[in-house]
Design a protein around this motif. Structure first.
Motif, PDB file in Angstrom:
ATOM      1  N   GLY A 313      53.511 110.374  -6.610  1.00 18.90           N
ATOM      2  CA  GLY A 313      53.480 110.424  -5.152  1.00 18.90           C
ATOM      3  C   GLY A 313      54.422 109.489  -4.446  1.00 18.90           C
ATOM      4  N   ARG A 314      55.255 108.749  -5.191  1.00 12.81           N
ATOM      5  CA  ARG A 314      56.143 107.762  -4.559  1.00 12.81           C
ATOM      6  C   ARG A 314      57.586 107.971  -5.018  1.00 12.81           C
ATOM      7  NH1 ARG A 314      51.467 104.863  -5.761  1.00 12.81           N
ATOM      8  NH2 ARG A 314      52.254 104.376  -7.834  1.00 12.81           N
ATOM      9  N   PHE A 315      58.522 107.714  -4.113  1.00 11.95           N
ATOM     10  CA  PHE A 315      59.928 107.787  -4.464  1.00 11.95           C
ATOM     11  C   PHE A 315      60.249 106.740  -5.524  1.00 11.95           C
ATOM     12  CE2 PHE A 315      60.852 109.372   0.074  1.00 11.95           C
ATOM     13  CZ  PHE A 315      60.790 110.696  -0.333  1.00 11.95           C
ATOM     14  N   LEU A 316      61.021 107.152  -6.535  1.00 10.71           N
ATOM     15  CA  LEU A 316      61.518 106.193  -7.508  1.00 10.71           C
ATOM     16  C   LEU A 316      62.717 105.458  -6.907  1.00 10.71           C
ATOM     17  CD1 LEU A 316      61.358 108.188 -10.868  1.00 10.71           C
ATOM     18  CD2 LEU A 316      59.601 106.793  -9.758  1.00 10.71           C
ATOM     19  N   GLU A 317      62.915 104.223  -7.341  1.00  7.95           N
ATOM     20  CA  GLU A 317      63.981 103.405  -6.791  1.00  7.95           C
ATOM     21  C   GLU A 317      65.075 103.168  -7.821  1.00  7.95           C
ATOM     22  OE1 GLU A 317      62.605  99.839  -4.989  1.00  7.95           O
ATOM     23  OE2 GLU A 317      61.051 100.831  -3.794  1.00  7.95           O
ATOM     24  N   ALA A 318      66.268 102.939  -7.322  1.00  8.41           N
ATOM     25  CA  ALA A 318      67.423 102.633  -8.171  1.00  8.41           C
ATOM     26  C   ALA A 318      68.343 101.711  -7.387  1.00  8.41           C
ATOM     27  CB  ALA A 318      68.155 103.912  -8.574  1.00  8.41           C
ATOM     28  N   PRO A 319      69.193 100.954  -8.081  1.00  5.49           N
ATOM     29  CA  PRO A 319      70.147 100.108  -7.363  1.00  5.49           C
ATOM     30  C   PRO A 319      71.047 100.942  -6.455  1.00  5.49           C
ATOM     31  CG  PRO A 319      70.058  99.527  -9.691  1.00  5.49           C
ATOM     32  CD  PRO A 319      69.283 100.794  -9.548  1.00  5.49           C
ATOM     33  N   VAL A 320      71.445 100.341  -5.340  1.00  2.91           N
ATOM     34  CA  VAL A 320      72.297 101.027  -4.367  1.00  2.91           C
ATOM     35  C   VAL A 320      73.743 100.626  -4.600  1.00  2.91           C
ATOM     36  CG1 VAL A 320      72.805 101.332  -1.922  1.00  2.91           C
ATOM     37  CG2 VAL A 320      70.431 101.132  -2.692  1.00  2.91           C
ATOM     38  N   HIS A 321      74.614 101.636  -4.716  1.00  5.56           N
ATOM     39  CA  HIS A 321      76.051 101.402  -4.873  1.00  5.56           C
ATOM     40  C   HIS A 321      76.755 102.213  -3.784  1.00  5.56           C
ATOM     41  CE1 HIS A 321      75.340  99.448  -8.732  1.00  5.56           C
ATOM     42  NE2 HIS A 321      74.586 100.475  -9.084  1.00  5.56           N
ATOM     43  N   ARG A 322      77.015 101.584  -2.663  1.00  4.51           N
ATOM     44  CA  ARG A 322      77.581 102.290  -1.515  1.00  4.51           C
ATOM     45  C   ARG A 322      79.094 102.154  -1.498  1.00  4.51           C
ATOM     46  NH1 ARG A 322      74.634 104.008   2.600  1.00  4.51           N
ATOM     47  NH2 ARG A 322      73.311 104.509   0.846  1.00  4.51           N
ATOM     48  N   GLN A 323      79.773 103.262  -1.276  1.00  3.23           N
ATOM     49  CA  GLN A 323      81.230 103.265  -1.194  1.00  3.23           C
ATOM     50  C   GLN A 323      81.685 102.919   0.217  1.00  3.23           C
ATOM     51  OE1 GLN A 323      80.802 107.307  -2.623  1.00  3.23           O
ATOM     52  NE2 GLN A 323      82.550 106.979  -4.005  1.00  3.23           N
TER      53      GLN A 323
END
Length: 607
Positions: A313-323
């Motif tokens: 029921g919850r979004f999984l998280e991952a590191p953010v790599h923004r261009q």
């Protein structure tokens, strides 16, 4: 593998020597751990069943959300396995009926084509045990890579409300969406995935669409798992492939695989073969031309892969790599991902675009005669080679450009070994179904989608009387070519290819011309079949989806050109939609399930 059945009743029970999770049973005195092990070994899911014991006609365990009637066809093996081995039912939401697509089986289009495609979808899904398909009656228009453009045509806010209503009515524990990321795929696919992701979150929120609760008697519903199609692992074959832990290299989220080589008891064939049999039922889309048989060697059979976006029921998280320095379409997606609480979905979202090709279009003092022949001095500029973009047949092609006053001239010479289908004079839309040339122009070189561009498809030959024909598709104006446009073609006999020539008035483009930023692409479609399907595609700039992505198109500087004044033209986008009220199958389904057609509001319960 141990046979499994499932009815989604929570809780473990011991029945004699058999363990049961709900109605998932393993016979023969094995431990309950074996129940989970057997399911996971098949790439299936047991945890997160939230059907709460419901077995009414409205409930579905899995809900797939797509844009067009064939979008779930690549997952029918998975849905079939889940039904046969876990007892999970699957329902499908299809936002449109594909009225704006091509038709390889006839001349029907619009509303009639939409009903035909609904019939194809119901027949194909039926092979996978899918009974309920919910259409949202939104218009399907031409192929675009733009989710924002699609959102305007679909009225995204209304579409989302209908989708949340369907989630609350069907109470799935798993929602499966398409890939929401923007590169190289249909804007409708992107938007249907975005809306499915938002519906996963909002369906459980009592503050979201409170009228559905107070006026329609619905209740909040919290799905357990959210999966997104992932086609990045198609080359990974064999039954052991899904057992290895995998991570999506772009988002960083985990990957689930379901092998399609498992054998169906009901069909006495692999699920890969059942899926192929089903896919070939999409005759209007040319899928009947697919090989009838799939490989029988297990090591040559692939899996169907999904990004796990949410679990428990919850979004999984991952590191953010923004261009940095995202182009507008990618920046818009990143902003949506941030607002939705899934910023990692925009990781590495913008591809590494290669340098755009460049050329100079020379001015000529004498207007070329449009006759399909490259005569001396007619095209003094450089020859533009067209490279293979998709496929790999023996077709080759070059293009040449020239300008006289306010007219652009394009000459394309194609070497080919087999003619495609000769389209009838009343069937020249969707030119990519046969041998054709496409010319795409962005007059100012700043378009984010093709609604502000000019695109024309030129067929060098047609059925009797057999001359060339042209039309406009997927651009600022559909259908008829503009005043002053001229087309000619020469087809070799015996057939070894053709040459096509076109005159395009620059004053008829969607907006004013910038001579230094003028962008365009030249494409060739090679069919080599009689069944109105393509085999090979070439382009001057062949990266990604070069027919629909103006970011790819090359810059063609117009030498010594002072443009005549013109004004920008707002896009005219067809918005024909097939209505569920006109579909006997949809009406019968609504009567059986009690779910209103088109995701419409449910009548207020009697007090």
């Amino acid at each position: 593998m141990t046979d499994l059945w499932m009815c989604c009743d929570p809780g473990w029970d011991m029945v004699g020597d058999d363990w049961r999770l709900g109605m998932v049973e393993v016979r023969g005195g094995v431990s309950r751990r074996a129940v989970l092990a057997s399911a996971l070994a098949a790439g299936l899911m047991v945890a997160g069943c939230s059907g709460r014991g419901r077995r009414d006609e409205a409930h579905t365990d899995v809900l797939f959300v797509g844009a067009h009637p064939d979008d779930e066809s690549s997952n029918l093996a998975t849905f079939g396995r889940w039904r046969e081995e876990l007892g999970w039912s699957t329902g499908v939401v299809t936002v449109t009926r594909g009225e704006g697509g091509g038709n390889a089986a006839g001349v029907e289009e619009g509303v009639v084509l939409g009903l035909i495609r609904e019939g194809e979808e119901r027949a194909a899904d039926g092979l996978g045990g899918i009974e309920n398909i919910y259409y949202l009656d939104k218009p399907d228009f031409w192929y675009t890579l733009s989710a924002p453009l699609t959102a305007r045509i679909w009225d995204a806010a209304d579409t989302l409300a209908r989708l949340v209503r369907l989630v609350r009515l069907t109470t799935p524990h798993t929602i499966v969406v398409m890939d929401p990321r923007p590169f190289n795929q249909h804007g409708g696919h992107q938007l249907s995935a975005r809306l499915g992701i938002e519906a996963f979150r909002l369906a459980s929120d009592a503050q979201a669409y409170p009228g559905q609760l107070a006026e329609e008697g619905l209740a909040p519903w919290r799905p357990t798992r959210l999966l997104a199609q992932n086609f990045g692992f198609e080359s990974v074959l064999g039954p052991d492939a899904p057992e290895r832990p995998r991570t999506d290299p772009d988002t960083g989220l985990p990957i689930l695989g379901v092998w399609s080589g498992a054998r169906s008891r009901e069909h006495d064939a692999t699920w890969a073969q059942v899926e192929r049999d089903a896919t070939r039922l999409y005759v209007t889309q040319g899928f009947a031309a697919m090989p009838a048989r799939v490989p029988t060697d297990p090591q040559q059979i692939g899996s169907e892969w999904f990004t796990v976006v949410a679990d428990d029921g919850r979004f999984l998280e991952a590191p953010v790599h923004r261009q940095a320095e995202l182009k507008p379409l990618y920046a818009e997606f990143a902003a949506w991902a941030d607002r939705t609480g899934l910023p990692w979905l925009a990781n590495r979202v913008q591809p590494d675009y290669p340098p755009n090709p460049t050329t100079t279009i020379p001015a000529v003092t004498t207007a070329p005669i449009v006759n399909g022949v490259d005569e001396p001095g007619k095209y003094p500029g450089p020859e533009l080679p067209l490279a293979v973009w998709q496929g790999g047949g023996s077709c080759t092609a070059i293009a040449k450009l020239a300008r006289h006053n306010d007219d652009l001239y394009v000459f394309v010479d194609v070497t080919d070994d087999r003619k495609g289908a000769e389209l009838a004079a009343d069937d020249i839309k969707r030119h990519w179904r046969t041998d054709a040339v496409e010319i795409a122009i962005d007059p100012r070189g700043n378009s984010d989608d093709t609604s502000t561009t000019f695109k024309t498809g030129i067929m060098p030959y047609t059925a009797s009387p057999g001359g060339p024909a042209a039309e406009r598709d997927a651009d600022n104006r559909q259908g008829l070519t503009p005043p002053g446009m001229q087309v000619a073609a020469v087809v070799t006999e015996p057939y070894r290819g053709y040459s096509a020539e076109v005159k395009i008035p620059l004053t008829e483009l969607p907006g004013p011309v910038d001579p230094t930023a003028f962008a365009m692409n030249i494409l060739v479609y090679d069919s080599d079949t009689d069944d109105k399907t393509g085999r090979t595609r070439l382009a001057w700039s062949p990266f990604g989806s070069p027919q629909a992505d103006p970011y790819v198109w090359g810059t063609a500087t117009l030498a010594d050109y002072l443009p005549s004044p013109t004004t920008a033209r707002p896009p005219a986008i067809p918005q024909t939609d097939t209505r569920s009220a006109d579909s006997p199958a949809s009406l019968a389904q609504s009567k059986r399930t009690g779910i209103p057609i088109a995701g419409n509001p449910r009548p207020r319960p009697a007090r």
